[in-house]
Write a protein that holds these residues in place. Structure first.
Motif, PDB file in Angstrom:
ATOM      1  N   SER A  81      27.275 -28.851   8.587  1.00  0.00           N
ATOM      2  CA  SER A  81      26.295 -28.408   9.572  1.00  0.00           C
ATOM      3  C   SER A  81      26.626 -29.053  10.909  1.00  0.00           C
ATOM      4  O   SER A  81      27.133 -30.177  10.962  1.00  0.00           O
ATOM      5  CB  SER A  81      24.880 -28.799   9.133  1.00  0.00           C
ATOM      6  N   ARG A  82      26.356 -28.333  11.975  1.00  0.00           N
ATOM      7  CA  ARG A  82      26.698 -28.810  13.321  1.00  0.00           C
ATOM      8  C   ARG A  82      25.429 -29.034  14.119  1.00  0.00           C
ATOM      9  O   ARG A  82      24.523 -28.205  14.115  1.00  0.00           O
ATOM     10  CB  ARG A  82      27.611 -27.806  14.028  1.00  0.00           C
ATOM     11  N   LEU A  83      25.391 -30.156  14.820  1.00  0.00           N
ATOM     12  CA  LEU A  83      24.234 -30.543  15.607  1.00  0.00           C
ATOM     13  C   LEU A  83      24.692 -30.921  17.008  1.00  0.00           C
ATOM     14  O   LEU A  83      25.505 -31.830  17.185  1.00  0.00           O
ATOM     15  CB  LEU A  83      23.506 -31.728  14.956  1.00  0.00           C
ATOM     16  N   GLY A 101      18.641 -27.138   8.498  1.00  0.00           N
ATOM     17  CA  GLY A 101      18.568 -27.624   7.127  1.00  0.00           C
ATOM     18  C   GLY A 101      18.929 -29.068   6.936  1.00  0.00           C
ATOM     19  O   GLY A 101      18.698 -29.627   5.865  1.00  0.00           O
ATOM     20  N   ALA A 102      19.505 -29.726   7.962  1.00  0.00           N
ATOM     21  CA  ALA A 102      19.949 -31.106   7.817  1.00  0.00           C
ATOM     22  C   ALA A 102      19.108 -32.078   8.633  1.00  0.00           C
ATOM     23  O   ALA A 102      18.675 -33.115   8.133  1.00  0.00           O
ATOM     24  CB  ALA A 102      21.421 -31.231   8.212  1.00  0.00           C
ATOM     25  N   VAL A 103      18.844 -31.755   9.892  1.00  0.00           N
ATOM     26  CA  VAL A 103      18.129 -32.660  10.795  1.00  0.00           C
ATOM     27  C   VAL A 103      17.137 -31.844  11.604  1.00  0.00           C
ATOM     28  O   VAL A 103      17.477 -30.782  12.148  1.00  0.00           O
ATOM     29  CB  VAL A 103      19.099 -33.412  11.740  1.00  0.00           C
ATOM     30  N   ILE A 107      15.371 -35.929   7.963  1.00  0.00           N
ATOM     31  CA  ILE A 107      16.736 -35.702   7.500  1.00  0.00           C
ATOM     32  C   ILE A 107      16.682 -35.290   6.031  1.00  0.00           C
ATOM     33  O   ILE A 107      15.799 -35.695   5.284  1.00  0.00           O
ATOM     34  CB  ILE A 107      17.610 -36.954   7.683  1.00  0.00           C
ATOM     35  N   ALA A 108      17.650 -34.453   5.629  1.00  0.00           N
ATOM     36  CA  ALA A 108      17.651 -33.907   4.272  1.00  0.00           C
ATOM     37  C   ALA A 108      18.288 -34.847   3.265  1.00  0.00           C
ATOM     38  O   ALA A 108      17.977 -34.782   2.072  1.00  0.00           O
ATOM     39  CB  ALA A 108      18.365 -32.556   4.253  1.00  0.00           C
ATOM     40  N   ASN A 109      19.200 -35.706   3.701  1.00  0.00           N
ATOM     41  CA  ASN A 109      19.909 -36.619   2.809  1.00  0.00           C
ATOM     42  C   ASN A 109      19.925 -38.011   3.433  1.00  0.00           C
ATOM     43  O   ASN A 109      19.634 -38.187   4.618  1.00  0.00           O
ATOM     44  CB  ASN A 109      21.351 -36.149   2.558  1.00  0.00           C
TER      45      ASN A 109
END
Length: 472
Positions: free
Chosen positions: A240-242, A277-279, A292-294
């Protein structure tokens, strides 16, 4: 076989034997450096050790806490708080203190709790409803186009029925109705499990698409084109890119495994990664809440991708340079909570001691023993005998004479000189000595038993007063 052929075979066999011997010696007898993964005892005890050292090397002051209950949140330094795990739960009072701390202009980094089956069904029902609305809009557009085509045909003199309607009726009546979205069950009331981020309505779930791509890539032949495409898609799904605000490049985040799932009434974040989906970053007063997801900042995940740069960037969201790392959300043990709130404990102990002292001061002297059952039975017998004599013929006279004889015998034993006086003078002396009316003394000592209850009681009370006076 000729001698030359035999010589060739022997040479080949010796060459193979020498090659095998060289390989065996190189594999078993030569010493070589081999890298082995090793985890120190400090890293095993602290999953955030690498993040702590990275932050300190970049000018941040870092403090750690075993649980959220060990912190005095209002006294925590301004900056960033990282809840490194989702184990345990925070009490509503702790969550209120942390959120108030964030609203003053600080940052909280946390992982939301896992999505429940009811919430998953709620999200699926909302997605189905959106798809049904999109299909309804598409059908309406097709109907409008068909109606326009029918109007054109009628003006040109051609009576052509709408497509799909052999009877020439309305196209809307022939078009199949969009399936109604199933009613999703209500989500469980699990807000007490995650009071820190409950108002954001975000959960953690499994990234089903990435898992499916990885499974397909493993099941198929690696050399086939479809397997290569599945593996490439799996790698894309795991990344994923942020793009941070004010930056012109994107950070790569490992999105393999879990993803953030927003419930239907979840607010929109200020900014997030490419697919959210990540941050996700939300505004909370003057501060920020980062979901955060993880666990991207643990010892094993921090070196991956751009997680280290992400950690440094998130700690720069607020001016404060202090970072507090909380290992878990479990509340304090009873002895630590007692030590922290010693004022309340001492106050309660003082109140208990005061109550015990008050209960002890109400009693003076030794405790009287409980009356025996035989004595209680004797009193009941005397009471019953007196009640019977009061109703029987001559019973009242018997009672007054018994009390009178006993009283006169006591006075004669204690003051025999009184009985040398005449009877009238004796009654007057007794009345004057005991401070009683002379008429009452005369009535008690020489008259018959009264028939009225009040007069009879006065006679007995007078005799008892005389008896008590001479018993002293």
């Amino acid at each position: 076989m000729s001698d030359s052929a035999k010589g060739i075979l022997v040479a080949v066999a010796l060459l193979l034997l020498g090659a095998f011997g060289y390989w065996w010696w190189h594999e078993n007898m030569e010493q070589r450096w081999v890298s082995e993964a090793h985890t120190s005892s400090a890293a095993s005890a602290d999953p955030m050790l690498a993040a702590t050292r990275l932050l300190r090397q970049n000018g941040r002051s870092v403090d750690g806490a075993g649980s959220l209950g060990e912190l005095i949140v209002p006294q925590t330094g301004a900056g960033t708080m990282i809840v490194s795990g989702a184990s345990g739960t925070a009490t509503p009072d702790q969550a209120r203190e942390v959120l108030d701390w964030v609203r003053r202009g600080n940052t909280l980094i946390a992982e939301p709790r896992w999505i429940s089956p009811a919430e998953k069904a709620l999200v699926a029902g909302a997605d189905d409803e959106e798809e049904a609305e999109e299909e309804t809009e598409d059908d309406a557009e097709e109907e409008a186009e068909a109606q326009a085509a029918g109007d054109d045909a009628s003006t040109s003199g051609e009576a052509a029925p709408p497509p799909g309607d052999a009877s020439g009726g309305n196209a809307a009546s022939a078009a199949p109705a969009a399936p109604a979205a199933p009613e999703a069950p209500e989500a469980d009331d699990d807000s007490d499990k995650d009071p820190l981020t409950e108002h954001l309505r975000v959960r953690t779930g499994v990234d089903a698409l990435a898992c499916k791509c990885r499974t397909e890539a493993k099941e198929k032949d690696k050399d086939k084109p479809e397997a290569i495409a599945a593996a490439r898609l799996a790698r894309e799904q795991a990344l994923s890119r942020l793009t941070l605000p004010g930056k012109d490049y994107a950070l790569q985040i490992d999105a393999d495994g879990n993803e953030l799932v927003g419930l239907p009434d979840s607010p929109a974040p200020l900014w997030s990664d490419s697919d959210g989906g990540a941050v996700r970053v939300y505004a909370e007063g003057k501060g920020r809440i980062v979901l955060i997801a993880n666990g991207y900042f643990t010892n094993s995940d921090l070196p991956q991708r751009d997680h280290a740069e992400l950690l440094l960037a998130l700690t720069e969201l607020t001016p404060g340079k202090h970072v507090t790392i909380v290992k878990r959300l479990n509340v304090l043990p009873w002895y630590k909570a007692l030590w922290r709130h010693y004022k309340l404990a001492l106050t309660g102990l003082a109140v208990c001691l005061a109550l015990l002292l008050w209960s002890a001061l109400r009693r003076f002297g030794p405790i009287l023993p409980a009356p025996k059952a035989e004595r209680r039975s004797l009193l009941e017998h005397i009471d019953a005998s007196g009640a019977w004599l009061w109703k029987a013929d001559g019973g009242r006279q018997l009672l007054i004479e018994a009390a009178r004889e006993d009283t006169l015998a006591l006075i004669k034993r204690r003051a025999p000189a009184l009985f040398r006086m005449p009877e009238g003078e004796l009654w007057a002396t007794l009345a004057r000595t005991c401070a009683l009316p002379e008429a009452d003394v005369s009535e008690a000592l020489e008259q018959d038993a009264a028939s009225h209850v009040t007069r009879f009681t006065r006679q007995i009370r007078t005799l008892q007063t005389l008896r008590n006076h001479y018993e002293r």
